[in-house]
Design a protein around this motif. Structure first.
Motif, PDB file in Angstrom:
ATOM      1  N   ILE A 116     -50.385  57.609  19.916  1.00  0.00           N
ATOM      2  CA  ILE A 116     -49.959  56.211  19.865  1.00  0.00           C
ATOM      3  C   ILE A 116     -50.920  55.431  20.740  1.00  0.00           C
ATOM      4  O   ILE A 116     -51.013  55.681  21.939  1.00  0.00           O
ATOM      5  N   THR A 117     -51.637  54.561  20.128  1.00  0.00           N
ATOM      6  CA  THR A 117     -52.584  53.763  20.905  1.00  0.00           C
ATOM      7  C   THR A 117     -52.219  52.299  20.729  1.00  0.00           C
ATOM      8  O   THR A 117     -51.470  51.941  19.829  1.00  0.00           O
ATOM      9  N   PHE A 118     -52.725  51.496  21.601  1.00  0.00           N
ATOM     10  CA  PHE A 118     -52.313  50.098  21.548  1.00  0.00           C
ATOM     11  C   PHE A 118     -53.452  49.218  22.025  1.00  0.00           C
ATOM     12  O   PHE A 118     -54.345  49.656  22.738  1.00  0.00           O
ATOM     13  N   SER A 119     -53.363  47.994  21.615  1.00  0.00           N
ATOM     14  CA  SER A 119     -54.351  47.032  22.102  1.00  0.00           C
ATOM     15  C   SER A 119     -53.740  45.655  21.987  1.00  0.00           C
ATOM     16  O   SER A 119     -52.780  45.440  21.262  1.00  0.00           O
ATOM     17  N   GLY A 120     -54.304  44.764  22.716  1.00  0.00           N
ATOM     18  CA  GLY A 120     -53.860  43.390  22.620  1.00  0.00           C
ATOM     19  C   GLY A 120     -54.424  42.787  21.347  1.00  0.00           C
ATOM     20  O   GLY A 120     -55.290  43.364  20.703  1.00  0.00           O
TER      21      GLY A 120
END
Lengths: 1255, 107
Positions: free
Chosen positions: A697-701
């Protein structure tokens, strides 16, 4: 030649040291033998190496042998020549003589005879038997020795030394060793030269047909030379000779032409003898003019390794050994068809183990440089690895292939290793039917190993080609049959993905195979085996039988006898290789082999060890991103962890499996991983551990500019989250930390309120954002719960293309996602008016609300009026944009409300609980609020008498209004401001008596000072007089002349004139007497509310009256009687004409005169006495007499009195004279002359002549 | 015969691996290429040993075994080209040329 070879071999094995011949001329040897032999071996010797450089040799072995000894005597000259290296290296001639005549006649001729042979290196030891006490004998012996020296020694070379039997001289032994070494050195040099010449000659003839390697080898001496060097402990030179010998030999082998016998067919040849020089006598391996390659190459390597061990270079043995084994294995491969079945494999196994064991025992850690040491371990690893491969090949051939892990490493090693190529594949022996059945049973029972998670993979091949086909192809009577004949149902998996390489085999070898196999097959009696192709089980059985015949080593035989033994050996070899690789540079090799060990541990049920090893392998692959390889190992690790009930590890492995490239696993498999995670997450976990899902699970703005907030503002933050799960997954909670870039410890935590369902791929999640401290923030960690499982992700994904599914990015972004600006003014409240407002009247105050780059949407203003101020409730509050408000100001001041015409930028608002809500249109523009207020002051305005108007205290008219503006996204921002407002009366009245008429009428001038910035119109004014004053004439209290309306401009003055006179009014009621006069003014005002005072707010409601609205101003005025009427006059009488001088007494005089009668009511009781007081500066004046006292003064007008006082000036200059004051009488009633303070001139004192002395 | 060509990144991560075998056994070639990085590392870390070849991009025969050879080529950017051949007698010059061409294509 064979004889010589045998002799050579014998000599080599028996004679390992130098020989020193002893020519015992005088039969002395038995007596001195012991003392001589005690000196052996020579501790330190200096010899020349092949390049004639001095080399120091330690512990040089030697033997003294009498020339009469059978070993030296019985040799034929031919033999001497052949084996020159064993001939004495020095001849020691032992003599004694005690008589000069005897010496001359007997000894000397005999010695001459002995030493005439130039080929020998000789020297003479003269033994003196004379006792030291016997001088005569000693002298004689000395004389004889002197003669001897003269005769046999020369300047160039000392050939004599003297030995005293009864106690040798101190340096005798040194001399002796030096003589011996000189001889040995010279002999060595001579023989070396000889051998070299011979070798050169023979080398030149090498291409001559009659050239013979054996001659070269022994007779002319390469080996002899090498052996000679070895005897002399010159190992380096010996090694070099052996290297040269090997080169020469390989050249002769490779020249070809002649078909030579290879060797290797003797029993026991399968065991490598590459470290045993004397394995076989050379006579056995000689063939024609040379040696058999199989034995001779091993022999040469053995000699080399022996020397290398002597030189303490086990590393080099390993290094040369590995190369030798590889090249020798190739040679074995070339002759495989004539060698026993699998001879090559068996030889390599034994060779590798022999080298490994020998070098390990000789190698001591820490002696070599670290780099060499690492190389050494690498080579050991290579040797183990090579041994392991060959061992696995044998294991496969005897039917245990199914036990071999089909891992990439095994596949790489085995699938590219060709099958053994015997001339004909062995047949099943008689009576082996039961074994065949057993093998078949094993094959049938063997199931393909089931991978965890139901992963289906085609097993990696271990075979270069299908064994069934290869074996049958090599059988005599059969050509390759149809595949259906040969492949049974189970063979498919066992042989993996083998391919047919039959086309590669040359027709000639086929023919050879055919012809040979016929003879073999005729002997086979296994039913039908000749006619039909062999089955796999039969191949295994046949191979096993023949292999056991090939193997002569019982240990190896035993190792291959059972699966347990095989497994043990396999482990030993794998561990050996892995351990050594770990100590070398080749870490990857080591770790990969750890994986193989893990597989065995797993099979044995040792899951703990297996998991540890698998973890290492996984870490290696994952660290460098070799996902394909990782996908092969990771399921095994997960399985271990599952069995060990290591939930955290198992979950982590599942997550890693899910994180791998999608193409590596099918959707079904990935779903299985996910379901494992989910089911575990929802089960009761003993030790819940946070699960790192950074790779999944990766995330970014969101791309673009960061969200910008003002200090204290909440907001919402939208974050893109990529899910690597193959299916939707429900996250029971989700939170995200923000990290401040200015301080790692600062930051906030955002929580998603409800459960979130993550779709595979891209998801957008919105988090409510509470107010944050000022600064920049980057995304921190994503945490959440799946069931009972806490997970966290540290991984940022690239804010790349919007639809990119590239969630496997580990790059940490430093791009701020949120910027909270530092506290700054967001709004400003100020007052629109610049001057004072009317007190006690309804007035508008304008509050300018100016947003500073910030929205005032939904803002609420709290208004709190201070004491003495109230909001005029009935009036609504007006609001307009500031610009338009200014424009409209004229209208609003005159005609009132324009907000009703529907102008968007103007609105009437009502005050609710002291609050006003801002309309939406006012959120971004500067607006002005008009609030009706009234300042209350109960006090009556007071006028002042005469002179300029006294400044009113500003505090009197000051009122405050506290404003609180709540604004911001959730009314979180508060702006407080207290505004001071100045209120004032419209006028300030001051009075003076302009003129006193003779009839007692006073003209009272009332001056009106305008206090406001507005035009005032006085419409009427009247004076209500206090008691004691009446309006003169029949006046009604109005001014003398009525020029009303009287317009007074802002801040200007105007006056009104009233006529009054003293007198008593007709008071109806004593109590209603007013103590002060009241000035009443009816006026109107015309002013702008943006500037200051303006018509009261109430006027707005009455449009018809407008500016004509009349207001009343009242001010108290105090009139006092009498007005400016002094009753006493004080005059300072002129001073004496001769002036004042310091130190000179002077009388100062004042005249006091009563100007008028004093009425009783206005004067003090003692009206005939006046109190006086003289004040003077004591620095300037000395006063003699009474300074204060009463003097009598008649109360009648005109009475006068003189007051004189004696003074003496003290200082010269202009000084104030003493002043006469009358303390009891108000200064206003005294008329002074001169009126103000004045100065008198004091002269310096006269010159005193008494100090002058006449001449 | 060349059985595998691989491009390995400067962090030893595989960038591209192409095997030329009929069977479904690419994984073993992954293993060979991966393990050959040990040799590349060793050569890079021990410049003394590699001596004159230090400045050369072509690393030569990395990994001689009985049955296959592995050749290496190191670019200036630390990208490695690995070639696995089953021919044991290949001229260095040929492999060197092959690598040079590969590098040109890569660039």
């Amino acid at each position: 030649m064979a004889n010589y070879l045998a002799q050579f071999q014998t000599i080599k094995s028996t004679c390992g040291h130098l020989v020193i011949a002893v020519e015992d001329v005088s039969d002395l040897w038995p007596t001195i033998k012991n003392s001589f032999e005690e000196r052996l071996p020579f501790k330190r010797a200096s010899l020349n190496n092949k390049t004639r450089n001095a080399v120091f040799v330690e512990n040089l072995q030697a033997e003294f042998i009498l020339t009469t000894d059978a070993r030296l005597r019985s040799r034929f000259p031919q033999e001497q020549y052949l084996f020159w290296f064993r001939e004495p290296y020095a001849t020691l001639v032992l003599v004694t003589c005690e008589d000069l005549d005897e010496y001359k006649t007997i000894l000397k001729p005999r010695l001459k005879l002995i030493v005439q042979n130039d080929e020998r290196e000789w020297f003479i030891v003269f033994v003196s038997r004379a006792h030291p006490s016997n001088d005569q004998a000693s002298k004689l012996a000395k004389k004889v020795y002197a003669k001897l020296e003269v005769e046999f020694s020369s300047k160039k070379r000392e050939r004599c030394c003297k030995f005293d039997v009864h106690g040798p001289e101190a340096n005798f032994w040194e001399d002796l060793e030096a003589r011996i070494m000189e001889c040995v050195r010279n002999t060595l040099d001579t023989r070396e030269q000889f051998y070299e010449d011979e070798i050169r000659k023979l080398s030149e003839q090498r291409f001559n047909p009659i050239w013979n390697f054996c001659n070269f080898f022994i007779f002319e001496g390469l080996e002899s030379l090498a052996f000679m060097f070895e005897m002399a402990h010159l190992h380096e030179d010996a090694l070099r000779e052996y290297d040269e010998l090997e080169l020469c030999y390989l050249e002769t082998v490779n020249i070809g032409g002649k078909r030579r016998e290879f060797g290797g067919l003797d029993p026991g040849d399968d065991q490598a003898a590459l470290l045993i020089p004397g394995n076989k006598p050379l006579t056995q391996i000689v063939q024609d003019d040379s040696f058999r390659e199989f034995e001779f190459r091993q022999y040469l390597f053995a000699c080399q390794s022996k020397l290398l061990f002597k030189l303490n270079r086990p590393f080099e043995v390993s290094s040369r050994g590995y190369s030798f084994i590889i090249s020798f294995s190739k040679a074995l491969g070339l002759h495989e068809s004539i060698l026993p079945f699998c001879m090559r494999e068996v030889w390599v196994i034994t060779a590798c183990l022999a080298v490994v064991n020998a070098t390990n025992s000789q190698y001591s850690e820490g002696n070599a440089a670290p780099e060499i040491e690492r190389q050494f371990y690498r080579l050991q690893g290579d040797l183990y690895s090579l041994c392991r491969v060959k061992f696995l090949r044998l294991v496969y051939l005897i039917g245990y292939g199914t036990e071999i892990e089909r891992s990439p490493v095994n596949s790489a090693l085995l699938s590219m290793l060709p099958w053994p190529k015997p001339a004909v594949w062995p047949l099943v022996p008689d009576g082996a039917a039961s074994e065949v059945l057993q093998k078949e049973k094993i094959i049938m029972q063997e199931n393909p190993r089931v991978k965890p998670f139901g992963i289906e993979r085609k097993p990696l091949p271990l075979e270069p080609t299908a064994l069934v086909r290869e074996a049958n192809r090599r059988r005599a009577s059969l050509s390759a049959g149809s595949p259906s004949e040969m492949f049974d149902s189970k063979q498919g998996f066992a042989d993996g993905s083998a391919t047919d390489v039959s086309s590669k085999t040359s027709p000639s070898s086929k023919a050879l195979a055919n012809s040979m196999s016929r003879t073999y097959s005729s002997a086979g009696s296994f039913e039908g085996s000749v006619d039909r192709p062999m089955k796999l089980a039969e191949i295994f059985v046949a191979s096993e039988h023949v292999l056991m015949q090939t193997i002569s080593n019982p240990d190896l035989q035993k190792t291959l006898s059972s699966i347990q033994e095989i497994e043990q050996k396999y482990m030993d070899l794998t561990k050996g290789a892995a351990d050594n690789y770990h100590r070398s540079w080749w870490k990857r090799h080591g770790v990969v082999l750890d994986g193989e060990i893990a597989a065995v541990c797993f099979k044995r049920g040792n899951f703990d060890l297996a998991a540890k090893s698998y973890e290492k392998v996984c870490a290696l692959y994952a660290g460098e991103g070799w996902q394909d390889l990782l996908a092969e190992v990771l399921p095994n690790l997960a399985e271990c962890q599952r069995i060990l009930n290591d939930q955290a590890g198992y979950l982590s492995s599942c997550v890693r499996l899910l994180s791998l490239d999608k193409g590596l696993f099918s959707t079904k498999e990935r779903q299985a991983f996910q379901s494992e995670v989910v089911s575990l997450a929802h089960s009761e976990m003993k030790n819940p551990v946070p699960l790192d899902v950074s790779s999944l699970i990766t995330f970014s703005g969101n791309p673009g500019l960061p969200l910008e907030l003002c200090d204290g503002d909440p907001g919402t933050l939208s974050v893109t989250v990529w899910s690597g799960f193959p299916d939707d997954i429900t996250l029971d909670s989700l939170s995200l930390t923000l990290m401040a870039t200015f301080n790692a410890d600062e930051g906030g935590k955002l929580r998603s309120s409800s459960a979130t369902i993550l779709k595979p791929g891209r998801n957008t999640i919105t988090f409510p954002l509470p107010p944050q401290k000022p600064g920049s923030y980057v995304l921190g960690v994503l945490t959440g719960h799946i069931g009972h499982l806490t997970f966290r992700s540290h991984s940022f994904s690239k804010a790349g293309p919007a639809d990119s599914d590239d969630f496997m990015s580990y790059e940490k972004t430093t791009r701020p996602i949120l910027k909270v600006s530092k506290p700054r003014p967001l709004v400003d409240l100020s007052v629109a008016i610049s001057s004072a407002l009317l007190i006690n009247e309804a007035q508008w105050i304008g509050i300018i609300a100016q947003p500073i780059d910030y929205s005032l949407k939904g803002a609420v203003m709290h208004i709190d009026t201070g004491p003495g101020l109230k909001i005029e409730e009935p009036h609504s509050i007006e609001m307009g944009t500031y610009g338009s408000a200014a424009q409209n100001s004229a209208d609003t001041s005159n005609s009132g409300d324009t907000g009703k015409d529907g102008n968007k930028d103007f609105e009437q608002l009502s005050l609710l609980d002291g609050k006003i809500e801002f309309p939406d249109w006012a959120c971004d523009v500067t607006s002005i609020l008009w609030i009706p207020i009234r300042a209350i002051d109960d006090k009556l305005a007071r006028g002042s008498s005469s002179g300029p108007p006294q400044k009113q205290s500003i505090v009197d008219g000051m009122r405050t209004i506290a404003l609180k503006l709540e604004f911001g996204i959730s009314n979180n921002q508060i702006y407080d401001k207290t505004i001071a407002l100045h209120f004032t009366n419209p006028f300030h009245a001051s009075t003076r008596v302009a003129y006193q008429c003779s009839d007692g009428t006073l003209l009272l001038q009332v001056i009106l000072h305008s206090q406001v910035k507005a035009t005032l119109t006085v419409k009427d004014a009247w004076l209500d007089l206090q008691d004691g004053f009446v309006h003169a004439g029949q006046g009604d209290g109005r001014p003398v002349s009525a020029f009303f309306p009287l317009v007074i401009s802002p801040n200007s003055r105007s006056g009104l004139l009233f006529r009054v006179c003293l007198g008593k009014g007709i008071a109806e009621d004593e109590n209603k007497l007013q103590p002060e006069s009241i000035l009443n003014i009816r006026y109107g005002i015309a002013g702008d509310r943006t500037i200051g005072a303006h018509p009261p707010a109430a006027a707005k409601s009455n449009k018809t009256e407008g500016a004509s609205q009349e207001l009343i101003f009242r001010s108290a005025i105090i009139l006092q009687r009498p007005v400016l009427d002094p009753c006493l006059a004080v005059g300072f009488l002129p001073l004496p004409s001769d002036g004042l001088r310091v130190g000179k007494l002077v009388t100062l005089k004042w005249r006091v005169e009563r100007l008028k009668d004093i009425e009783e009511s206005n004067v003090p009781q003692n009206n005939d006495e006046v109190l006086y007081e003289v004040n003077a500066n004591p620095d300037n004046w000395m006063i003699a007499g009474r300074k204060r006292g009463h003097v009598s003064l008649s109360p009648k007008q005109g009475s006068r009195i003189f007051i004189s006082i004696l003074c003496m000036p003290l200082n010269a200059g202009y000084v104030h004279p003493p002043h006469l004051g009358l303390p009891d009488i108000d200064e206003a009633n005294i008329n002074c002359s001169p009126a103000g303070p004045h100065l008198v001139c004091i002269l310096p004192p006269d010159l005193s002549s008494s100090f002058c002395v006449p001449a | 015969m060349i059985v595998c060509v691989a491009v390995v990144g400067h962090q030893n991560n595989p960038l591209y691996i192409q095997s030329f075998t009929d069977a479904d056994d690419a994984l073993k070639l992954h293993h060979i290429v991966h393990c050959s990085l040990d040799v590349v590392d060793e050569r890079v870390n021990n410049p003394k040993k590699s001596g004159p070849t230090l400045n050369e991009t072509f690393l030569g025969l990395l990994y001689p075994t009985e049955n296959y050879n592995v050749y290496g080529y190191l670019t200036n950017t630390k990208v490695k080209f690995i070639l696995v051949t089953t021919d044991l007698d290949v001229r260095d010059a040929d492999v060197r040329n092959a690598h040079h061409k590969q590098n040109q294509h890569h660039v």
